[in-house]
Design a protein around this motif. Structure first.
Motif, PDB file in Angstrom:
ATOM      1  N   GLY A   1      33.616 -27.954  28.514  1.00  0.00           N
ATOM      2  CA  GLY A   1      33.057 -26.635  28.232  1.00  0.00           C
ATOM      3  C   GLY A   1      32.897 -26.321  26.757  1.00  0.00           C
ATOM      4  O   GLY A   1      32.633 -25.167  26.396  1.00  0.00           O
ATOM      5  N   GLY A   2      33.033 -27.331  25.922  1.00  0.00           N
ATOM      6  CA  GLY A   2      32.909 -27.115  24.493  1.00  0.00           C
ATOM      7  C   GLY A   2      31.472 -26.908  24.046  1.00  0.00           C
ATOM      8  O   GLY A   2      30.517 -27.222  24.772  1.00  0.00           O
ATOM      9  N   ARG A   3      31.320 -26.395  22.833  1.00  0.00           N
ATOM     10  CA  ARG A   3      30.004 -26.132  22.241  1.00  0.00           C
ATOM     11  C   ARG A   3      29.904 -26.876  20.915  1.00  0.00           C
ATOM     12  O   ARG A   3      30.917 -27.177  20.281  1.00  0.00           O
ATOM     13  CB  ARG A   3      29.821 -24.642  21.961  1.00  0.00           C
ATOM     14  CG  ARG A   3      30.004 -23.725  23.156  1.00  0.00           C
ATOM     15  CD  ARG A   3      30.318 -22.314  22.685  1.00  0.00           C
ATOM     16  NE  ARG A   3      31.552 -22.287  21.906  1.00  0.00           N
ATOM     17  CZ  ARG A   3      31.965 -21.247  21.190  1.00  0.00           C
ATOM     18  NH1 ARG A   3      31.226 -20.152  21.135  1.00  0.00           N
ATOM     19  NH2 ARG A   3      33.101 -21.299  20.523  1.00  0.00           N
ATOM     20  N   LEU A   4      28.687 -27.124  20.506  1.00  0.00           N
ATOM     21  CA  LEU A   4      28.438 -27.713  19.198  1.00  0.00           C
ATOM     22  C   LEU A   4      28.138 -26.599  18.204  1.00  0.00           C
ATOM     23  O   LEU A   4      27.270 -25.753  18.456  1.00  0.00           O
ATOM     24  CB  LEU A   4      27.256 -28.675  19.264  1.00  0.00           C
ATOM     25  CG  LEU A   4      26.857 -29.352  17.945  1.00  0.00           C
ATOM     26  CD1 LEU A   4      27.851 -30.437  17.582  1.00  0.00           C
ATOM     27  CD2 LEU A   4      25.455 -29.920  18.035  1.00  0.00           C
ATOM     28  N   MET A   5      28.830 -26.610  17.070  1.00  0.00           N
ATOM     29  CA  MET A   5      28.573 -25.667  15.984  1.00  0.00           C
ATOM     30  C   MET A   5      28.097 -26.494  14.796  1.00  0.00           C
ATOM     31  O   MET A   5      28.862 -27.270  14.215  1.00  0.00           O
ATOM     32  CB  MET A   5      29.840 -24.878  15.635  1.00  0.00           C
ATOM     33  CG  MET A   5      30.467 -24.176  16.836  1.00  0.00           C
ATOM     34  SD  MET A   5      32.025 -23.313  16.449  1.00  0.00           S
ATOM     35  CE  MET A   5      31.378 -21.838  15.662  1.00  0.00           C
ATOM     36  N   ALA A   6      26.811 -26.363  14.448  1.00  0.00           N
ATOM     37  CA  ALA A   6      26.213 -27.189  13.404  1.00  0.00           C
ATOM     38  C   ALA A   6      25.933 -26.354  12.158  1.00  0.00           C
ATOM     39  O   ALA A   6      25.516 -25.200  12.262  1.00  0.00           O
ATOM     40  CB  ALA A   6      24.924 -27.829  13.910  1.00  0.00           C
ATOM     41  N   PHE A   7      26.142 -26.954  10.988  1.00  0.00           N
ATOM     42  CA  PHE A   7      25.909 -26.193   9.762  1.00  0.00           C
ATOM     43  C   PHE A   7      25.633 -27.106   8.568  1.00  0.00           C
ATOM     44  O   PHE A   7      26.003 -28.271   8.541  1.00  0.00           O
ATOM     45  CB  PHE A   7      27.073 -25.253   9.451  1.00  0.00           C
ATOM     46  CG  PHE A   7      28.446 -25.881   9.478  1.00  0.00           C
ATOM     47  CD1 PHE A   7      29.035 -26.356   8.323  1.00  0.00           C
ATOM     48  CD2 PHE A   7      29.153 -25.979  10.672  1.00  0.00           C
ATOM     49  CE1 PHE A   7      30.307 -26.918   8.344  1.00  0.00           C
ATOM     50  CE2 PHE A   7      30.427 -26.535  10.705  1.00  0.00           C
ATOM     51  CZ  PHE A   7      31.010 -27.004   9.542  1.00  0.00           C
TER      52      PHE A   7
ATOM     53  N   PRO B   1      25.455 -26.662  25.263  1.00  0.00           N
ATOM     54  CA  PRO B   1      25.615 -25.453  24.446  1.00  0.00           C
ATOM     55  C   PRO B   1      25.784 -25.786  22.964  1.00  0.00           C
ATOM     56  O   PRO B   1      26.615 -26.617  22.599  1.00  0.00           O
ATOM     57  CB  PRO B   1      26.880 -24.801  25.019  1.00  0.00           C
ATOM     58  CG  PRO B   1      27.642 -25.935  25.636  1.00  0.00           C
ATOM     59  CD  PRO B   1      26.626 -26.903  26.143  1.00  0.00           C
ATOM     60  N   ALA B   2      24.989 -25.155  22.134  1.00  0.00           N
ATOM     61  CA  ALA B   2      25.041 -25.422  20.698  1.00  0.00           C
ATOM     62  C   ALA B   2      24.471 -24.248  19.932  1.00  0.00           C
ATOM     63  O   ALA B   2      23.632 -23.506  20.440  1.00  0.00           O
ATOM     64  CB  ALA B   2      24.250 -26.693  20.372  1.00  0.00           C
ATOM     65  N   LEU B   3      24.914 -24.105  18.685  1.00  0.00           N
ATOM     66  CA  LEU B   3      24.372 -23.079  17.811  1.00  0.00           C
ATOM     67  C   LEU B   3      24.377 -23.577  16.378  1.00  0.00           C
ATOM     68  O   LEU B   3      25.233 -24.385  15.996  1.00  0.00           O
ATOM     69  CB  LEU B   3      25.148 -21.767  17.919  1.00  0.00           C
ATOM     70  CG  LEU B   3      26.617 -21.759  17.496  1.00  0.00           C
ATOM     71  CD1 LEU B   3      27.019 -20.340  17.094  1.00  0.00           C
ATOM     72  CD2 LEU B   3      27.520 -22.214  18.635  1.00  0.00           C
TER      73      LEU B   3
ATOM     74  N   ASP C   1      35.543 -27.276  21.085  1.00  0.00           N
ATOM     75  CA  ASP C   1      34.246 -27.264  20.416  1.00  0.00           C
ATOM     76  C   ASP C   1      34.104 -28.441  19.442  1.00  0.00           C
ATOM     77  O   ASP C   1      35.063 -29.161  19.144  1.00  0.00           O
ATOM     78  CB  ASP C   1      34.040 -25.952  19.665  1.00  0.00           C
ATOM     79  CG  ASP C   1      33.854 -24.762  20.602  1.00  0.00           C
ATOM     80  OD1 ASP C   1      33.476 -24.987  21.770  1.00  0.00           O
ATOM     81  OD2 ASP C   1      34.081 -23.622  20.166  1.00  0.00           O
ATOM     82  N   ILE C   2      32.891 -28.597  18.942  1.00  0.00           N
ATOM     83  CA  ILE C   2      32.553 -29.657  17.995  1.00  0.00           C
ATOM     84  C   ILE C   2      31.930 -29.023  16.762  1.00  0.00           C
ATOM     85  O   ILE C   2      31.020 -28.193  16.878  1.00  0.00           O
ATOM     86  CB  ILE C   2      31.530 -30.640  18.611  1.00  0.00           C
ATOM     87  CG1 ILE C   2      32.049 -31.217  19.918  1.00  0.00           C
ATOM     88  CG2 ILE C   2      31.172 -31.752  17.621  1.00  0.00           C
ATOM     89  CD1 ILE C   2      30.941 -31.703  20.841  1.00  0.00           C
ATOM     90  N   ALA C   3      32.405 -29.383  15.591  1.00  0.00           N
ATOM     91  CA  ALA C   3      31.793 -28.947  14.338  1.00  0.00           C
ATOM     92  C   ALA C   3      31.030 -30.127  13.757  1.00  0.00           C
ATOM     93  O   ALA C   3      31.616 -31.168  13.458  1.00  0.00           O
ATOM     94  CB  ALA C   3      32.859 -28.470  13.353  1.00  0.00           C
ATOM     95  N   LEU C   4      29.716 -29.966  13.617  1.00  0.00           N
ATOM     96  CA  LEU C   4      28.865 -31.005  13.042  1.00  0.00           C
ATOM     97  C   LEU C   4      28.313 -30.483  11.724  1.00  0.00           C
ATOM     98  O   LEU C   4      27.558 -29.508  11.699  1.00  0.00           O
ATOM     99  CB  LEU C   4      27.717 -31.355  13.986  1.00  0.00           C
ATOM    100  CG  LEU C   4      26.663 -32.328  13.449  1.00  0.00           C
ATOM    101  CD1 LEU C   4      27.288 -33.686  13.147  1.00  0.00           C
ATOM    102  CD2 LEU C   4      25.509 -32.489  14.433  1.00  0.00           C
ATOM    103  N   ALA C   5      28.699 -31.114  10.629  1.00  0.00           N
ATOM    104  CA  ALA C   5      28.324 -30.635   9.298  1.00  0.00           C
ATOM    105  C   ALA C   5      27.483 -31.670   8.574  1.00  0.00           C
ATOM    106  O   ALA C   5      27.764 -32.870   8.635  1.00  0.00           O
ATOM    107  CB  ALA C   5      29.573 -30.329   8.481  1.00  0.00           C
ATOM    108  N   LEU C   6      26.440 -31.191   7.894  1.00  0.00           N
ATOM    109  CA  LEU C   6      25.543 -32.074   7.159  1.00  0.00           C
ATOM    110  C   LEU C   6      25.502 -31.685   5.691  1.00  0.00           C
ATOM    111  O   LEU C   6      25.400 -30.498   5.355  1.00  0.00           O
ATOM    112  CB  LEU C   6      24.125 -32.017   7.726  1.00  0.00           C
ATOM    113  CG  LEU C   6      23.947 -32.365   9.203  1.00  0.00           C
ATOM    114  CD1 LEU C   6      23.858 -31.083  10.040  1.00  0.00           C
ATOM    115  CD2 LEU C   6      22.697 -33.195   9.439  1.00  0.00           C
ATOM    116  N   SER C   7      25.564 -32.692   4.814  1.00  0.00           N
ATOM    117  CA  SER C   7      25.460 -32.469   3.376  1.00  0.00           C
ATOM    118  C   SER C   7      24.934 -33.748   2.747  1.00  0.00           C
ATOM    119  O   SER C   7      25.529 -34.806   2.923  1.00  0.00           O
ATOM    120  CB  SER C   7      26.821 -32.099   2.779  1.00  0.00           C
ATOM    121  OG  SER C   7      26.772 -32.095   1.362  1.00  0.00           O
ATOM    122  N   THR C   8      23.815 -33.659   2.034  1.00  0.00           N
ATOM    123  CA  THR C   8      23.296 -34.880   1.416  1.00  0.00           C
ATOM    124  C   THR C   8      24.240 -35.389   0.332  1.00  0.00           C
ATOM    125  O   THR C   8      24.436 -36.593   0.188  1.00  0.00           O
ATOM    126  CB  THR C   8      21.900 -34.641   0.816  1.00  0.00           C
ATOM    127  OG1 THR C   8      21.947 -33.526  -0.075  1.00  0.00           O
ATOM    128  CG2 THR C   8      20.882 -34.371   1.906  1.00  0.00           C
TER     129      THR C   8
END
Length: 219
Positions: free
Chosen positions: A66-72, A99-101, A135-142
Motif C-alpha cells: 500500500g505504499g506510494r512513490l514520492m518523487a522530487f 500511487p505516486a505524487l 512509501d518510497i522516496a525517489l530523488a533526482l539531482s544531476t
C-alpha cells in the motif's frame, strides 16, 4: 559548470556560409551525442543491473503493502519527478496503476515552505508530514548536491521510507549519504554533461518502473 551555446555547438558560430558543411557538422554532432548517451547508458547498466533489479523488487514490495512513490527534484529534475509520478499513475491499459505524487507539483505548499521556512525544506516537510514507512522516496539531482533533495532523503530515511536516488557526475553529496546508509539505492550517471546525465536518468527510472511492474506480475 555553465557551458556556452558556442562551446556546445561551435559549428553554428564558425561564420561559414557553406550550407553543406554546416549540415555535415550538425549530423556529426548529433551522431556524437547519440554515441555518447549510448555509451553512458551501457556503462550504467553494466555497473548497476543487479542493483536495479534489487531496487525494483524492494519498490514492488512497498507498493504491494500500500505504499506510494514520492518523487522530487529541482528544475529539470522536477519535471523528471513529475514524469515518474505520471508514469506510475497513468501507465496505460497493459500496466498496473501505482500511487505516486511529485512534490514540486504542489506549488502552493512548495512556495509557502520556501517563503516561510526556507527552500532547503520544500521536500523534507511534505515527506515528514505525509511519508509513511511503506512509501518510497525517489530523488533526482544531476549534481548530487542539491541541499533540499538531500534533506528530503534524510527525512525519508528517518521515517523508514525506501530511499532511491539518481545523481550525475560522481554522485556528489548523495554518494556520501549513500555511504552512510541514508540512501538505500543510489544510481550514478558518471558524466559531466547535464544533458547526458538527465537522458541516462530518464532511462534508469523507466527501467526501474518496468522492473517494478514485472515484479508485480504485469504484464
Amino acid at each position: 559548470m555553465v557551458m556556452s551555446i558556442e562551446s556546445l555547438y561551435p559549428f553554428l558560430h564558425s561564420g561559414s556560409a557553406d550550407l553543406d558543411s554546416l549540415l555535415a557538422d550538425v549530423a556529426r554532432s548529433t551522431a556524437e551525442k547519440v554515441d555518447e548517451i549510448g555509451r553512458l547508458r551501457r556503462e550504467v547498466v553494466a555497473a548497476d543491473d543487479a542493483r536495479m533489479a534489487a531496487c525494483a523488487t524492494a519498490m514492488a514490495e512497498r507498493f504491494e503493502r500500500g505504499g506510494r512513490l514520492m518523487a522530487f527534484g529541482n528544475g529539470g529534475s522536477s519535471t523528471d519527478a513529475a514524469a515518474v509520478a505520471a508514469l506510475c499513475v497513468d501507465p496505460g491499459p497493459a500496466w498496473r496503476p501505482l500511487p505516486a505524487l511529485a512534490l514540486a507539483a504542489d506549488v502552493a505548499t512548495l512556495t509557502a515552505l520556501a517563503n516561510d521556512v526556507g527552500f532547503e525544506n520544500v521536500f523534507a516537510r511534505p515527506v515528514a508530514a505525509a511519508g509513511r514507512p511503506d512509501d518510497i522516496a525517489l530523488a533526482l539531482s544531476t549534481s548530487g548536491g542539491s541541499a533540499n533533495v538531500l534533506r528530503g532523503l534524510a527525512v525519508a530515511h528517518e521515517r523508514g521510507l525506501l530511499t532511491v536516488g539518481l545523481a550525475g557526475y560522481s554522485g556528489g553529496s548523495m554518494a556520501e549519504a549513500a555511504a552512510r546508509g541514508e540512501i538505500d539505492y543510489l544510481f550514478v550517471m558518471p558524466s559531466a554533461s547535464v544533458h547526458r546525465i538527465q537522458e541516462a536518468q530518464t532511462t534508469t527510472y523507466h527501467v526501474l518502473w518496468e522492473l517494478v511492474q514485472r515484479a508485480l506480475g504485469r504484464p
